[in-house]
Design a protein around this motif. Sequence first.
Motif, PDB file in Angstrom:
ATOM      1  N   SER A 270       0.807  -1.225   0.000  1.00  0.00           N
ATOM      2  CA  SER A 270       0.000   0.000   0.000  1.00  0.00           C
ATOM      3  C   SER A 270       0.836   1.270   0.000  1.00  0.00           C
ATOM      4  CB  SER A 270      -0.948   0.002   1.215  1.00  0.00           C
ATOM      5  OG  SER A 270      -1.827  -1.090   1.163  1.00  0.00           O
ATOM      6  N   GLY A 271       2.037   1.212  -0.536  1.00  0.00           N
ATOM      7  CA  GLY A 271       2.838   2.417  -0.673  1.00  0.00           C
ATOM      8  C   GLY A 271       3.358   2.929   0.656  1.00  0.00           C
ATOM      9  N   THR A 272       3.598   4.221   0.708  1.00  0.00           N
ATOM     10  CA  THR A 272       4.170   4.878   1.889  1.00  0.00           C
ATOM     11  C   THR A 272       3.101   5.692   2.601  1.00  0.00           C
ATOM     12  OG1 THR A 272       6.333   5.015   0.820  1.00  0.00           O
ATOM     13  CG2 THR A 272       5.965   6.427   2.733  1.00  0.00           C
ATOM     14  N   LEU A 273       3.041   5.535   3.892  1.00  0.00           N
ATOM     15  CA  LEU A 273       2.116   6.290   4.729  1.00  0.00           C
ATOM     16  C   LEU A 273       2.890   7.384   5.449  1.00  0.00           C
ATOM     17  CD1 LEU A 273      -0.782   6.444   6.090  1.00  0.00           C
ATOM     18  CD2 LEU A 273       0.240   5.078   7.942  1.00  0.00           C
ATOM     19  N   PHE A 274       2.504   8.643   5.258  1.00  0.00           N
ATOM     20  CA  PHE A 274       3.122   9.769   5.946  1.00  0.00           C
ATOM     21  C   PHE A 274       2.182  10.231   7.058  1.00  0.00           C
ATOM     22  CE2 PHE A 274       4.826   9.834   1.629  1.00  0.00           C
ATOM     23  CZ  PHE A 274       6.198   9.911   1.881  1.00  0.00           C
ATOM     24  N   THR A 275       2.726  10.397   8.250  1.00  0.00           N
ATOM     25  CA  THR A 275       1.912  10.753   9.413  1.00  0.00           C
ATOM     26  C   THR A 275       2.476  11.984  10.092  1.00  0.00           C
ATOM     27  OG1 THR A 275       3.192   9.295  10.872  1.00  0.00           O
ATOM     28  CG2 THR A 275       1.244   8.354   9.806  1.00  0.00           C
ATOM     29  N   GLY A 276       1.633  12.662  10.852  1.00  0.00           N
ATOM     30  CA  GLY A 276       2.064  13.830  11.612  1.00  0.00           C
ATOM     31  C   GLY A 276       1.105  14.120  12.746  1.00  0.00           C
ATOM     32  N   GLU A 277       1.649  14.672  13.820  1.00  0.00           N
ATOM     33  CA  GLU A 277       0.833  15.056  14.965  1.00  0.00           C
ATOM     34  C   GLU A 277       1.425  16.306  15.598  1.00  0.00           C
ATOM     35  OE1 GLU A 277      -1.325  12.763  18.602  1.00  0.00           O
ATOM     36  OE2 GLU A 277       0.859  12.657  18.619  1.00  0.00           O
ATOM     37  N   ASN A 294      -1.679   8.989   2.133  1.00  0.00           N
ATOM     38  CA  ASN A 294      -1.149   7.808   1.466  1.00  0.00           C
ATOM     39  C   ASN A 294      -1.766   7.720   0.079  1.00  0.00           C
ATOM     40  OD1 ASN A 294      -2.290   4.726   0.992  1.00  0.00           O
ATOM     41  ND2 ASN A 294      -0.101   4.787   1.397  1.00  0.00           N
ATOM     42  N   GLN A 295      -1.062   7.090  -0.829  1.00  0.00           N
ATOM     43  CA  GLN A 295      -1.612   6.840  -2.152  1.00  0.00           C
ATOM     44  C   GLN A 295      -1.560   5.350  -2.418  1.00  0.00           C
ATOM     45  OE1 GLN A 295      -0.180   9.365  -5.222  1.00  0.00           O
ATOM     46  NE2 GLN A 295      -1.500   8.518  -6.795  1.00  0.00           N
ATOM     47  N   LEU A 320      -5.536   9.058  -3.766  1.00  0.00           N
ATOM     48  CA  LEU A 320      -5.040   9.727  -2.572  1.00  0.00           C
ATOM     49  C   LEU A 320      -5.962   9.396  -1.403  1.00  0.00           C
ATOM     50  CD1 LEU A 320      -2.748  11.690  -1.760  1.00  0.00           C
ATOM     51  CD2 LEU A 320      -4.431  13.530  -1.953  1.00  0.00           C
ATOM     52  N   ARG A 321      -5.397   8.832  -0.344  1.00  0.00           N
ATOM     53  CA  ARG A 321      -6.165   8.445   0.837  1.00  0.00           C
ATOM     54  C   ARG A 321      -5.590   9.188   2.041  1.00  0.00           C
ATOM     55  NH1 ARG A 321      -6.317   2.012   0.964  1.00  0.00           N
ATOM     56  NH2 ARG A 321      -8.272   2.378   2.093  1.00  0.00           N
ATOM     57  N   TRP A 322      -6.427   9.521   2.996  1.00  0.00           N
ATOM     58  CA  TRP A 322      -5.973  10.374   4.096  1.00  0.00           C
ATOM     59  C   TRP A 322      -6.915  10.242   5.298  1.00  0.00           C
ATOM     60  CZ3 TRP A 322      -9.867  13.649   5.421  1.00  0.00           C
ATOM     61  CH2 TRP A 322     -10.816  13.921   4.439  1.00  0.00           C
ATOM     62  N   HIS A 323      -6.451  10.790   6.411  1.00  0.00           N
ATOM     63  CA  HIS A 323      -7.331  10.972   7.561  1.00  0.00           C
ATOM     64  C   HIS A 323      -6.887  12.222   8.313  1.00  0.00           C
ATOM     65  CE1 HIS A 323      -4.369   9.794  10.653  1.00  0.00           C
ATOM     66  NE2 HIS A 323      -5.262  10.195  11.542  1.00  0.00           N
ATOM     67  N   PHE A 324      -7.823  12.819   9.042  1.00  0.00           N
ATOM     68  CA  PHE A 324      -7.509  13.978   9.873  1.00  0.00           C
ATOM     69  C   PHE A 324      -8.353  13.913  11.131  1.00  0.00           C
ATOM     70  CE2 PHE A 324      -8.454  18.278  11.399  1.00  0.00           C
ATOM     71  CZ  PHE A 324      -7.161  18.746  11.624  1.00  0.00           C
TER      72      PHE A 324
END
Length: 787
Positions: A270-277, A294-295, A320-324
């Motif tokens: 599933s590619g690379t997941l970039f996260t931040g907080e 993530n894409q 493009l997939r994401w969460h917030f």
Amino acid sequence: MKRINRLSSFLSAVSVLAVLTAVGASAQEQQPPAAPGAPEPPAPEQKPAAPAGEPPVVIADELIYDQTLGLVTARGKVEINQNNQILRADQVTYNQKTQIVAASGHVALVQPGGEVMLGDYAELTDDMKDGFIQQVSLILSDNSRMIGNSAVRERGEITTIDRALYSPCNLCKDDPTAPPLWQIRAIRVTSDAVSKDIIFHDAFIDLFGVPLFYSPYFSMPDPSVDRRQGFLFPSFGSTSDVGPFFGLQYYFDISPDQDATVGATLTRDSGTLFTGEYRKRFDKGLITLNGSINQSGYSKILNDNSGPNGSNLDFRSQQLRWHFFGTAAYDFDQNWRFGVNVNRTSDRTYIDNFNISGADILQSRAFAEGFYGLNYIGVEALDWQDLRTPGTGVGSKGFSPTILPSVTANYVSEPNTILGGQWFANASAVSLLRDFDAVTSDPNRGIDTRRLSTQAGWQREFYSDSGIVLSARTYLRADVYQSDDVPDGTLVVNGGPDEVLTKNGVAATRLFPVATATARYPFVGQLGSYQQMLEPIVSLSVAPHVSNGDKIPNNDSSDIEFDEINLFSESRFPGLDRVEGGQHVSYGFRYGLYGVDGTSATFFLGQSYRFETDDDFPESSGLRDQLSDYVGRVTVHPGPYLNLDWRFRLDKDNFYSRRQYVQATTTGPDWLNLNVNYSLLDDKGEDDEGNSFNQQQLGAGAKAQITDFWSLSTGMTYDIENMRPFRYNLGAQYMDECFTFGVNVQRQFTTAEDQKEGYSFFLTLNLKNLGEVPLKFSADQSRTPGT
């Protein structure tokens, strides 16, 4: 040479003795007068004065001063205190010429931060900031230890230990020579008191005495540091959703009131997941922002057979997939507070695929609330994102409204204000907005609605001399509705999908007065060593028969759960959109036994009678007919370690179980905790919306403390109706003062869209002061997703 014996009591009393030359004063000023006839001692070599500081306080059993050699020696339980540093040893010698302090025999140097350095022999400067110690052992502020061949101390800030071993673990009591549970072996270790760093060079991490990991260089904060900027321990593993993965995060310590974390997780499928907080705390509030991007591709259930080969499963290409997830809260003063919670994701399975959250509904909310004694006022806006599997009446935007806004105000007077009771007033206003589709959405639950509701009433309790307790309550409620997209009953067939015509601006009003009286007559008596109570209860509710009508949509009153809790309520409908008109009597009795040792058993059984039927209640609710189903509850507390609870609803005609929930839990002893529960939901038939539901489920869980360090846990959920399990898990955990290891195996049997059934393995390895190593592995079964 002059000898002074047994001075410790004297030195302790006066708390001062600058016999060790007052550290920095000239040797000439410290010399005693020569004995008669003795030659004059040579003039001492002039040295630059030491930096000004506190004079040392010395306690010893014996002090010896050698005038010729310029040596001052303290023996026997020597303790020197200077500048918040304490030096203890069997013997301490100070050389006035070299300004060197030599300590031998059980040497201990205690630092202001709480660290203790032990050794056989030490040489230090007179300010104890520089020197070396042989066969050193360093005890840090959290009681972790470091030992080595020797240590060199520089400027009172940097300590370097050669051939060092570090471990926060206690040594084995039976065999202290055995290696600790885990340790770090390093060629050289540097402890920096200024930067608060412990740096390891050429280090091995040993577990149970076996080398597991090597690093030429790594550092960690010393135990006095609460948080530190840098890389967090990586996470890695494998799941059936994303395949093998490896994640690394970097932590930013921005300031004492804010921090941030950014990271990336590499996955095979599933590619690379970039996260931040980002987190920030104020004097009266806080902000937390969490997100990822993530894409990757994913599957989606269509429910219209429009997928490949007429299937309901459609695989989406790279998107493009994401969460917030965001939270903000602020307390203006002791009465008012404000908050915002935003939770959104790009698609239904994203947060579950990447193990971000297991929630199936995401709620976003903004609110302001005021509290004034018994009174309350609130303003809020809400929105939901339904992540449940579509196709069963849920998961559609038509079922998840946006509330913008909702205003609520409640007022309750002080007791004994009007006719010996209290009066109350409530008001609410709400606006519900939906994306309505007359073809695919349920018309009765896809309507834009504005509602204004007000209520004013009075309540009081009366106590008779005979023991009867009477509660009286009455109120008048008024509701005003205005709705759009209301179906008018016309069905248009135009060669394509059928279309239902709708109307806008449909208004409706309702005036609803209610009066309720409830009487309780508790009888109390003694049965052996137990106190017993029998309490019959009867309640009468009187209201006009009001038709809810088609012009009043049902938004918050559709989920009806009839039980012993709302048996005596004026209206058994939840929410405000539906009201229970007419007259009904509710009756029941409660019986209890109570022991002096805390044991107890209670039983309740009740029923309701309506003077006429009410078709607004669905058949499955148990309230549609004049006589309702029976509801009850049994609770048993036979001892300090066991609780039993049984809640039920029985069919009025044949006592058939319609709702049951049984739970048995243990609250002790500490080494064993059990939880077993059984639930049954059996509808009589289809409700007004054509839905029926039948389910039997068994759940069980246990946790046992096998030894002081080992514990086992297990749990399962079983679908009795379909004779198959939902999931089960088994775990084991080891935990002591420095090390935590856990393993958990979970078997999932349900699937949905691109989520697969299979095994998941969770491993947790936590090394004190180094961090946690999270691992997750799963293996999917050969079953088509979405089946």
